[in-house]
Design a protein around this motif. Sequence first.
Motif, mmCIF file in Angstrom:
data_model
loop_
_atom_site.group_PDB
_atom_site.id
_atom_site.type_symbol
_atom_site.label_atom_id
_atom_site.label_comp_id
_atom_site.label_asym_id
_atom_site.label_seq_id
_atom_site.Cartn_x
_atom_site.Cartn_y
_atom_site.Cartn_z
ATOM 1 N N VAL A 22 -2.775 29.836 12.457
ATOM 2 C CA VAL A 22 -3.299 28.585 11.907
ATOM 3 C C VAL A 22 -4.680 28.348 12.518
ATOM 4 O O VAL A 22 -4.836 28.348 13.734
ATOM 5 N N ILE A 23 -5.694 28.187 11.675
ATOM 6 C CA ILE A 23 -7.050 27.894 12.142
ATOM 7 C C ILE A 23 -7.393 26.473 11.733
ATOM 8 O O ILE A 23 -7.148 26.053 10.596
ATOM 9 N N SER A 24 -7.971 25.736 12.667
ATOM 10 C CA SER A 24 -8.304 24.336 12.405
ATOM 11 C C SER A 24 -9.680 24.008 12.967
ATOM 12 O O SER A 24 -10.258 24.787 13.725
ATOM 13 N N ILE A 25 -10.189 22.847 12.568
ATOM 14 C CA ILE A 25 -11.354 22.272 13.232
ATOM 15 C C ILE A 25 -10.882 21.069 14.035
ATOM 16 O O ILE A 25 -9.920 20.398 13.658
ATOM 17 N N ILE A 26 -11.562 20.848 15.141
ATOM 18 C CA ILE A 26 -11.173 19.746 16.013
ATOM 19 C C ILE A 26 -12.409 19.255 16.755
ATOM 20 O O ILE A 26 -13.304 20.044 17.072
ATOM 21 N N GLY A 27 -12.492 17.955 16.993
ATOM 22 C CA GLY A 27 -13.628 17.428 17.734
ATOM 23 C C GLY A 27 -13.966 16.007 17.361
ATOM 24 O O GLY A 27 -13.404 15.429 16.415
ATOM 25 N N SER A 28 -14.916 15.450 18.094
ATOM 26 C CA SER A 28 -15.280 14.046 17.884
ATOM 27 C C SER A 28 -15.952 13.800 16.550
ATOM 28 O O SER A 28 -15.938 12.682 16.043
ATOM 29 N N THR A 43 -6.167 29.636 4.086
ATOM 30 C CA THR A 43 -6.550 31.050 3.996
ATOM 31 C C THR A 43 -5.635 31.769 3.025
ATOM 32 O O THR A 43 -4.495 31.350 2.789
ATOM 33 N N THR A 44 -6.137 32.855 2.464
ATOM 34 C CA THR A 44 -5.319 33.736 1.624
ATOM 35 C C THR A 44 -5.181 35.115 2.235
ATOM 36 O O THR A 44 -4.403 35.938 1.728
ATOM 37 N N ASP A 45 -5.931 35.394 3.306
ATOM 38 C CA ASP A 45 -5.895 36.735 3.889
ATOM 39 C C ASP A 45 -5.787 36.741 5.416
ATOM 40 O O ASP A 45 -5.839 37.798 6.043
ATOM 41 N N ASN A 46 -5.673 35.567 6.021
ATOM 42 C CA ASN A 46 -5.563 35.438 7.471
ATOM 43 C C ASN A 46 -6.849 35.849 8.188
ATOM 44 O O ASN A 46 -6.854 36.049 9.394
ATOM 45 N N ILE A 47 -7.941 35.950 7.467
ATOM 46 C CA ILE A 47 -9.242 36.283 8.059
ATOM 47 C C ILE A 47 -10.265 35.204 7.737
ATOM 48 O O ILE A 47 -10.868 34.610 8.625
ATOM 49 N N THR A 48 -10.460 34.934 6.451
ATOM 50 C CA THR A 48 -11.413 33.913 6.020
ATOM 51 C C THR A 48 -10.675 32.607 5.753
ATOM 52 O O THR A 48 -9.729 32.562 4.948
ATOM 53 N N PHE A 107 -14.922 29.848 7.715
ATOM 54 C CA PHE A 107 -14.872 30.466 9.038
ATOM 55 C C PHE A 107 -14.163 31.805 8.947
ATOM 56 O O PHE A 107 -13.094 31.914 8.329
ATOM 57 N N ASN A 108 -14.754 32.840 9.546
ATOM 58 C CA ASN A 108 -14.165 34.172 9.581
ATOM 59 C C ASN A 108 -13.573 34.400 10.966
ATOM 60 O O ASN A 108 -14.308 34.477 11.953
ATOM 61 N N SER A 110 -12.226 37.006 12.224
ATOM 62 C CA SER A 110 -12.451 38.337 12.797
ATOM 63 C C SER A 110 -13.788 38.450 13.507
ATOM 64 O O SER A 110 -13.882 39.009 14.600
ATOM 65 N N ASN A 111 -14.852 37.929 12.868
ATOM 66 C CA ASN A 111 -16.183 38.088 13.468
ATOM 67 C C ASN A 111 -16.816 36.782 13.935
ATOM 68 O O ASN A 111 -17.914 36.797 14.496
ATOM 69 N N GLY A 112 -16.152 35.643 13.696
ATOM 70 C CA GLY A 112 -16.647 34.370 14.198
ATOM 71 C C GLY A 112 -17.718 33.704 13.362
ATOM 72 O O GLY A 112 -18.195 32.621 13.719
ATOM 73 N N THR A 113 -18.137 34.305 12.241
ATOM 74 C CA THR A 113 -19.197 33.692 11.431
ATOM 75 C C THR A 113 -18.674 32.435 10.739
ATOM 76 O O THR A 113 -17.512 32.368 10.329
ATOM 77 N N TYR A 114 -19.553 31.443 10.617
ATOM 78 C CA TYR A 114 -19.160 30.192 9.968
ATOM 79 C C TYR A 114 -20.333 29.620 9.183
ATOM 80 O O TYR A 114 -21.506 29.898 9.483
ATOM 81 N N THR A 115 -20.015 28.836 8.165
ATOM 82 C CA THR A 115 -21.031 28.120 7.395
ATOM 83 C C THR A 115 -20.511 26.733 7.053
ATOM 84 O O THR A 115 -19.308 26.546 6.817
ATOM 85 N N PHE A 116 -21.411 25.766 7.050
ATOM 86 C CA PHE A 116 -21.141 24.415 6.588
ATOM 87 C C PHE A 116 -22.103 24.164 5.427
ATOM 88 O O PHE A 116 -23.311 24.027 5.637
ATOM 89 N N ILE A 117 -21.580 24.146 4.199
ATOM 90 C CA ILE A 117 -22.409 23.958 3.004
ATOM 91 C C ILE A 117 -22.091 22.591 2.417
ATOM 92 O O ILE A 117 -20.919 22.260 2.207
#
Length: 390
Positions: A22-28, A43-48, A107-108, A110-117
């Motif tokens: 489970v991947i989440s965002i958390i913070g103020s 997610t549909t692939d447990n990566i992205t 958020f990926n 596997s490689n940590g890349t992220y985008t906020f669009i």
Amino acid sequence: MKKALRLLLALLFYSQLNYGQVISIIGSTSPSGSWGIDTNMTTTDNITYTLNNVVLTTATDPATTGLKFRQDNDWAINWGNANWPSGTATLNGANIMTQAGTYDITFNRSNGTYTFIPSGFFSIGIWGPAVDSQNGFGGADVDMTTLDGINYTLSGFNFSSGTAYFRANDATVNVWGSTAFPSGTAQLTGPSIPVIGGEWFVSFNRITGAYSFTYPSVGILGTALSGFTSEDTDLTTTDGFTYTILNLTLTDGLVKFRKDNTWQTNWGSTDFPNGTGTQSGPNIPVTAGTYNVAFDRSTGDYSFTSTLSNVENSRLKVTIYPNPTQATWNVAHTTTIDRIELFDVTGKMIQSFAPNAMQVQLNGANLTPGIYFVKVKSGSDFTVQKIIRN
């Protein structure tokens, strides 16, 4: 019945094995407004992992505000990076310094890349064998970032030699291409772009189709220029590795080098005028002067060479002898010398006095052996000459 039950249990186990994180965002600045409450992504692939139409607030203090990604609602595995609106998050990295708005987040794991669009904007990615050499057009896009839904950029991605398209919303019916490289105008359903392998800074205009693949930029900024929040002063390059800028005037202060005008990749060191910058290293302490600056992006090596070392102009007919010397230079001129200034090779002034005489002695007994520069002024004229202390 038992056989069917075993099969069901096996399928459930397989599902947990492959889609268990489970991947989440958390913070103020996250929707919960708390460092104790997660907002889960899908997610549909447990990566992205994605999360759409997320309302965020502005991060104001990097130590206490912002947000992070984390796994299984636990701080044992979490990712962050101060860069906004995209970057590569690292384990236990800094808080992401968000800006207020409504965003679609990717958020990926596997490689940590992220985008906020910003929500409502098209998602534009680059897609094809040049992006994923193993899966080709069967692979995923690498998403670009945008602030206006029209102009999109991608920084810090290493391409393979191969073809690629720009495409919208991960849909194969919305692709742009062209046969031109490194720049051109892509057409809807046009041919794929022949990309040469390497690291490129990519820009794409969704309306006009104009695109470019250019070398990553390297800039310099800091309190020795206009501050760390100002625009970079860009260096120039012909190969994407060696960067230079001539006649850069600096004040006493601090500087850093950084790539593509973001803090995601930056270099610093405590050494001056020469040194080797390390990733996210300390600020470089600069002495006031005018310099020719060189930087090697592959090694981090840099140099600040005072332009005084290039000055041999002599509008004044000044004689300096002996040169080299172990103690004292005699400086002579046909008219009165109003001022003498002595500089080291970094451009730092170490002596200045007004002799008001046609001949004067310049004492170098206390100087470290090496090269120095003496500036002699008479009226409105001056000359700068190199001198050597043995």
